[in-house]
Design a protein around this motif. Sequence first.
Motif, mmCIF file in Angstrom:
data_model
loop_
_atom_site.group_PDB
_atom_site.id
_atom_site.type_symbol
_atom_site.label_atom_id
_atom_site.label_comp_id
_atom_site.label_asym_id
_atom_site.label_seq_id
_atom_site.Cartn_x
_atom_site.Cartn_y
_atom_site.Cartn_z
ATOM 1 N N ASN A 1 0.846 -1.209 0.000
ATOM 2 C CA ASN A 1 0.000 0.000 0.000
ATOM 3 C C ASN A 1 0.872 1.246 0.000
ATOM 4 O O ASN A 1 0.897 1.986 0.982
ATOM 5 C CB ASN A 1 -0.924 0.001 1.222
ATOM 6 C CG ASN A 1 -1.806 -1.206 1.279
ATOM 7 O OD1 ASN A 1 -2.824 -1.263 0.621
ATOM 8 N ND2 ASN A 1 -1.404 -2.200 2.061
ATOM 9 N N LYS A 2 1.559 1.473 -1.077
ATOM 10 C CA LYS A 2 2.541 2.565 -1.153
ATOM 11 C C LYS A 2 1.941 3.943 -0.826
ATOM 12 O O LYS A 2 2.639 4.808 -0.320
ATOM 13 C CB LYS A 2 3.178 2.599 -2.542
ATOM 14 C CG LYS A 2 3.793 1.291 -2.969
ATOM 15 C CD LYS A 2 5.267 1.278 -2.804
ATOM 16 C CE LYS A 2 5.905 0.055 -3.406
ATOM 17 N NZ LYS A 2 6.158 -1.004 -2.471
ATOM 18 N N GLN A 3 0.655 4.130 -1.132
ATOM 19 C CA GLN A 3 0.019 5.431 -0.901
ATOM 20 C C GLN A 3 -0.295 5.682 0.566
ATOM 21 O O GLN A 3 -0.574 6.810 0.958
ATOM 22 C CB GLN A 3 -1.231 5.587 -1.775
ATOM 23 C CG GLN A 3 -2.426 4.749 -1.356
ATOM 24 C CD GLN A 3 -2.412 3.312 -1.864
ATOM 25 O OE1 GLN A 3 -1.367 2.707 -2.079
ATOM 26 N NE2 GLN A 3 -3.596 2.743 -2.040
ATOM 27 N N PHE A 4 -0.261 4.651 1.384
ATOM 28 C CA PHE A 4 -0.525 4.774 2.818
ATOM 29 C C PHE A 4 0.774 4.485 3.566
ATOM 30 O O PHE A 4 1.111 3.328 3.803
ATOM 31 C CB PHE A 4 -1.637 3.813 3.256
ATOM 32 C CG PHE A 4 -2.936 4.039 2.540
ATOM 33 C CD1 PHE A 4 -3.680 5.187 2.780
ATOM 34 C CD2 PHE A 4 -3.407 3.123 1.624
ATOM 35 C CE1 PHE A 4 -4.879 5.414 2.124
ATOM 36 C CE2 PHE A 4 -4.610 3.334 0.961
ATOM 37 C CZ PHE A 4 -5.343 4.480 1.204
ATOM 38 N N ASP A 5 1.489 5.531 3.944
ATOM 39 C CA ASP A 5 2.849 5.337 4.447
ATOM 40 C C ASP A 5 3.119 5.937 5.819
ATOM 41 O O ASP A 5 4.255 6.256 6.162
ATOM 42 C CB ASP A 5 3.868 5.871 3.432
ATOM 43 C CG ASP A 5 3.783 7.378 3.244
ATOM 44 O OD1 ASP A 5 2.825 8.008 3.747
ATOM 45 O OD2 ASP A 5 4.691 7.935 2.600
ATOM 46 N N THR A 6 2.070 6.101 6.611
ATOM 47 C CA THR A 6 2.278 6.593 7.975
ATOM 48 C C THR A 6 1.745 5.566 8.975
ATOM 49 O O THR A 6 0.925 4.711 8.624
ATOM 50 C CB THR A 6 1.548 7.938 8.218
ATOM 51 O OG1 THR A 6 0.139 7.717 8.197
ATOM 52 C CG2 THR A 6 1.942 8.998 7.191
ATOM 53 N N ALA A 7 2.197 5.676 10.209
ATOM 54 C CA ALA A 7 1.710 4.779 11.264
ATOM 55 C C ALA A 7 0.199 4.951 11.449
ATOM 56 O O ALA A 7 -0.514 3.967 11.678
ATOM 57 C CB ALA A 7 2.452 5.054 12.565
ATOM 58 N N SER A 8 -0.292 6.177 11.313
ATOM 59 C CA SER A 8 -1.735 6.426 11.421
ATOM 60 C C SER A 8 -2.498 5.712 10.315
ATOM 61 O O SER A 8 -3.586 5.171 10.550
ATOM 62 C CB SER A 8 -2.033 7.927 11.349
ATOM 63 O OG SER A 8 -1.550 8.562 12.492
ATOM 64 N N ASP A 9 -1.939 5.721 9.108
ATOM 65 C CA ASP A 9 -2.564 5.006 7.987
ATOM 66 C C ASP A 9 -2.673 3.516 8.313
ATOM 67 O O ASP A 9 -3.721 2.907 8.114
ATOM 68 C CB ASP A 9 -1.743 5.157 6.696
ATOM 69 C CG ASP A 9 -1.759 6.556 6.107
ATOM 70 O OD1 ASP A 9 -2.697 7.328 6.400
ATOM 71 O OD2 ASP A 9 -0.817 6.869 5.348
ATOM 72 N N ILE A 10 -1.586 2.960 8.805
ATOM 73 C CA ILE A 10 -1.560 1.527 9.119
ATOM 74 C C ILE A 10 -2.593 1.210 10.193
ATOM 75 O O ILE A 10 -3.369 0.260 10.072
ATOM 76 C CB ILE A 10 -0.150 1.079 9.567
ATOM 77 C CG1 ILE A 10 0.851 1.272 8.437
ATOM 78 C CG2 ILE A 10 -0.163 -0.378 10.031
ATOM 79 C CD1 ILE A 10 2.306 1.197 8.865
ATOM 80 N N SER A 11 -2.612 2.024 11.233
ATOM 81 C CA SER A 11 -3.554 1.822 12.334
ATOM 82 C C SER A 11 -5.002 1.884 11.839
ATOM 83 O O SER A 11 -5.817 1.012 12.165
ATOM 84 C CB SER A 11 -3.319 2.880 13.412
ATOM 85 O OG SER A 11 -4.252 2.756 14.438
ATOM 86 N N ALA A 12 -5.302 2.897 11.042
ATOM 87 C CA ALA A 12 -6.671 3.080 10.552
ATOM 88 C C ALA A 12 -7.082 1.970 9.589
ATOM 89 O O ALA A 12 -8.181 1.421 9.697
ATOM 90 C CB ALA A 12 -6.799 4.440 9.874
ATOM 91 N N MET A 13 -6.221 1.631 8.660
ATOM 92 C CA MET A 13 -6.565 0.662 7.625
ATOM 93 C C MET A 13 -6.609 -0.764 8.162
ATOM 94 O O MET A 13 -7.449 -1.558 7.756
ATOM 95 C CB MET A 13 -5.565 0.737 6.463
ATOM 96 C CG MET A 13 -5.498 2.092 5.782
ATOM 97 S SD MET A 13 -6.885 2.454 4.733
ATOM 98 C CE MET A 13 -6.661 1.289 3.442
ATOM 99 N N ARG A 14 -5.681 -1.101 9.043
ATOM 100 C CA ARG A 14 -5.596 -2.467 9.559
ATOM 101 C C ARG A 14 -6.341 -2.652 10.879
ATOM 102 O O ARG A 14 -6.389 -3.732 11.426
ATOM 103 C CB ARG A 14 -4.128 -2.881 9.744
ATOM 104 C CG ARG A 14 -3.341 -3.086 8.464
ATOM 105 C CD ARG A 14 -3.830 -4.270 7.631
ATOM 106 N NE ARG A 14 -4.112 -5.460 8.377
ATOM 107 C CZ ARG A 14 -3.219 -6.391 8.723
ATOM 108 N NH1 ARG A 14 -1.970 -6.266 8.377
ATOM 109 N NH2 ARG A 14 -3.584 -7.440 9.423
#
Length: 148
Positions: A43-56
């Motif tokens: 998921n190259k477009q989602f590259d922050t810890a917040s992105d990971i937390s929200a998406m996963r």
Amino acid sequence: MFQRFWQAVKEFESAYGICRKAVMTHYELSAIEVDVLLFLANNKQFDTASDISAMRKIPKSHVSLAVNRLFMKGYLKKNPDISNKKKVHLTITERAAEIVRYGIEQQKEFTNVLLNEFSEDELSTLRTYFNRMEKNLCNYEKIKMEQR
């Protein structure tokens, strides 16, 4: 029908756990460290810890600990955002390239087993159904959050 659905979800999680365990064991990583690396790789477009937390749907504190461990091991690079100093973009380093290759290989093997003998039409229908379920779940979460 729904009982069988929930059983299938558990089987899916268990089987994917075997896939992830191969990466964990081979490279001495925790489950969340593997999840973070493979999430960033896929998921190259989602590259922050917040992105990971929200998406996963993983607690921010857990993602933060995993990111820090991966950074200390030299597998991640932290890049401050130019316009927002609080935001940090994550990049997988060359040192982690072999881990990521192996992890993606394991994911592809898992996917091939999961989708074995499905026709293109069936896969298309499955995508449509999953997209609809995802939309329904997002709406459900939104409604529940507004009720709080």
